[in-house]
Design a protein around this motif. Structure first.
Motif, PDB file in Angstrom:
ATOM      1  N   SER A   1       0.867  -1.176   0.000  1.00 54.50           N
ATOM      2  CA  SER A   1       0.000   0.000   0.000  1.00 54.50           C
ATOM      3  C   SER A   1       0.901   1.222   0.000  1.00 54.50           C
ATOM      4  N   ILE A   2       0.326   2.343  -0.413  1.00 50.77           N
ATOM      5  CA  ILE A   2       1.084   3.589  -0.464  1.00 50.77           C
ATOM      6  C   ILE A   2       0.297   4.673   0.261  1.00 50.77           C
ATOM      7  N   ALA A   3       0.957   5.352   1.179  1.00 51.75           N
ATOM      8  CA  ALA A   3       0.399   6.534   1.825  1.00 51.75           C
ATOM      9  C   ALA A   3       1.202   7.723   1.307  1.00 51.75           C
ATOM     10  N   PHE A   4       0.488   8.798   0.931  1.00 47.92           N
ATOM     11  CA  PHE A   4       1.227   9.952   0.413  1.00 47.92           C
ATOM     12  C   PHE A   4       0.556  11.264   0.789  1.00 47.92           C
ATOM     13  N   THR A   5       1.365  12.305   0.772  1.00 48.18           N
ATOM     14  CA  THR A   5       0.934  13.649   1.150  1.00 48.18           C
ATOM     15  C   THR A   5       1.171  14.588  -0.020  1.00 48.18           C
ATOM     16  N   THR A   6       0.236  15.507  -0.205  1.00 48.83           N
ATOM     17  CA  THR A   6       0.387  16.537  -1.231  1.00 48.83           C
ATOM     18  C   THR A   6       0.161  17.901  -0.585  1.00 48.83           C
ATOM     19  N   VAL A   7       0.474  18.934  -1.325  1.00 44.37           N
ATOM     20  CA  VAL A   7       0.143  20.288  -0.899  1.00 44.37           C
ATOM     21  C   VAL A   7      -0.577  20.967  -2.064  1.00 44.37           C
ATOM     22  N   ASN A   8      -1.664  21.667  -1.746  1.00 45.80           N
ATOM     23  CA  ASN A   8      -2.434  22.314  -2.811  1.00 45.80           C
ATOM     24  C   ASN A   8      -1.931  23.736  -3.048  1.00 45.80           C
ATOM     25  N   ALA A   9      -2.559  24.464  -3.947  1.00 45.67           N
ATOM     26  CA  ALA A   9      -2.125  25.817  -4.323  1.00 45.67           C
ATOM     27  C   ALA A   9      -2.175  26.800  -3.153  1.00 45.67           C
ATOM     28  N   ASP A  10      -3.024  26.511  -2.146  1.00 49.09           N
ATOM     29  CA  ASP A  10      -3.120  27.374  -0.970  1.00 49.09           C
ATOM     30  C   ASP A  10      -2.102  27.015   0.097  1.00 49.09           C
TER      31      ASP A  10
ATOM     32  N   VAL B   1      -1.988  24.073   1.662  1.00 48.98           N
ATOM     33  CA  VAL B   1      -2.613  23.162   2.621  1.00 48.98           C
ATOM     34  C   VAL B   1      -2.266  21.716   2.246  1.00 48.98           C
ATOM     35  N   SER B   2      -1.865  20.927   3.257  1.00 51.95           N
ATOM     36  CA  SER B   2      -1.525  19.519   3.040  1.00 51.95           C
ATOM     37  C   SER B   2      -2.779  18.666   2.958  1.00 51.95           C
ATOM     38  N   ASN B   3      -2.707  17.655   2.101  1.00 47.28           N
ATOM     39  CA  ASN B   3      -3.765  16.664   1.968  1.00 47.28           C
ATOM     40  C   ASN B   3      -3.126  15.280   2.005  1.00 47.28           C
ATOM     41  N   PHE B   4      -3.887  14.293   2.479  1.00 47.91           N
ATOM     42  CA  PHE B   4      -3.354  12.965   2.712  1.00 47.91           C
ATOM     43  C   PHE B   4      -4.160  11.935   1.928  1.00 47.91           C
ATOM     44  N   TYR B   5      -3.442  10.991   1.304  1.00 49.59           N
ATOM     45  CA  TYR B   5      -4.070   9.999   0.434  1.00 49.59           C
ATOM     46  C   TYR B   5      -3.520   8.614   0.729  1.00 49.59           C
ATOM     47  N   PHE B   6      -4.270   7.607   0.274  1.00 50.92           N
ATOM     48  CA  PHE B   6      -3.903   6.223   0.523  1.00 50.92           C
ATOM     49  C   PHE B   6      -4.274   5.373  -0.690  1.00 50.92           C
ATOM     50  N   LEU B   7      -3.348   4.549  -1.134  1.00 53.14           N
ATOM     51  CA  LEU B   7      -3.607   3.571  -2.189  1.00 53.14           C
ATOM     52  C   LEU B   7      -3.582   2.190  -1.546  1.00 53.14           C
ATOM     53  N   PRO B   8      -4.751   1.550  -1.382  1.00 53.83           N
ATOM     54  CA  PRO B   8      -4.780   0.268  -0.690  1.00 53.83           C
ATOM     55  C   PRO B   8      -4.487  -0.922  -1.593  1.00 53.83           C
ATOM     56  N   ASP B   9      -3.665  -1.773  -1.136  1.00 57.31           N
ATOM     57  CA  ASP B   9      -3.492  -3.172  -1.479  1.00 57.31           C
ATOM     58  C   ASP B   9      -3.525  -3.653  -2.924  1.00 57.31           C
TER      59      ASP B   9
END
Length: 130
Positions: A103-112, A114-122
């Motif tokens: 699985s992959i957990a990842f973080t992004t930052v948007n134009a403002d 602000v951090s956002n968190f995502y997950f790609l399961p299995d």
């Protein structure tokens, strides 16, 4: 003897996985999906790499992996069970045949900013299946 000859003739292949995410939807998806399965079919010494496709800037990504069958241990990758992912970098599959999950957990930052968190399961990696 035929098995060894076949293995020697196979060329190393890179399996590029496109991780797709949408702002506001924490669960990511991936392509190309093998028809009818969530398994990536690969061989020892093949590589796997990741491209992140979404509207924000990737800041961090971690892949966690482990066996999907009793009797297997560790990780199929030369970097261990937890790998910091650099997009486009190939990671070598160095374990013998078996079924592995990751699985992959990842973080992004948007134009403002602000951090956002995502997950790609299995997705699963079936080593020795091609």
């Amino acid at each position: 003897m035929t098995h060894y000859l076949k293995a020697a003739m196979q060329e190393q292949q890179n399996h590029e996985i496109n991780v797709i995410y949408q702002a506001g939807q924490p669960q990511a998806t991936w392509t190309p999906r093998p028809q009818g399965t969530d398994r990536i079919q690969a061989n020892v010494n093949d590589t796997i790499s990741f491209v992140f496709d979404g509207p924000e800037t990737l800041t961090n990504a971690v892949m966690m992996s482990g066996p999907r069958k009793k009797g297997e241990d560790g990780s199929p990758f030369d970097g261990g069970n937890q790998i910091n992912i650099v997009p486009g970098t190939p990671y070598t599959i160095d374990k013998n045949a078996g079924l592995w999950g990751f699985s992959i957990a990842f973080t992004t930052v948007n134009a403002d900013g602000v951090s956002n968190f995502y997950f790609l399961p299995d997705p699963e990696l079936e080593v020795g299946s091609t």
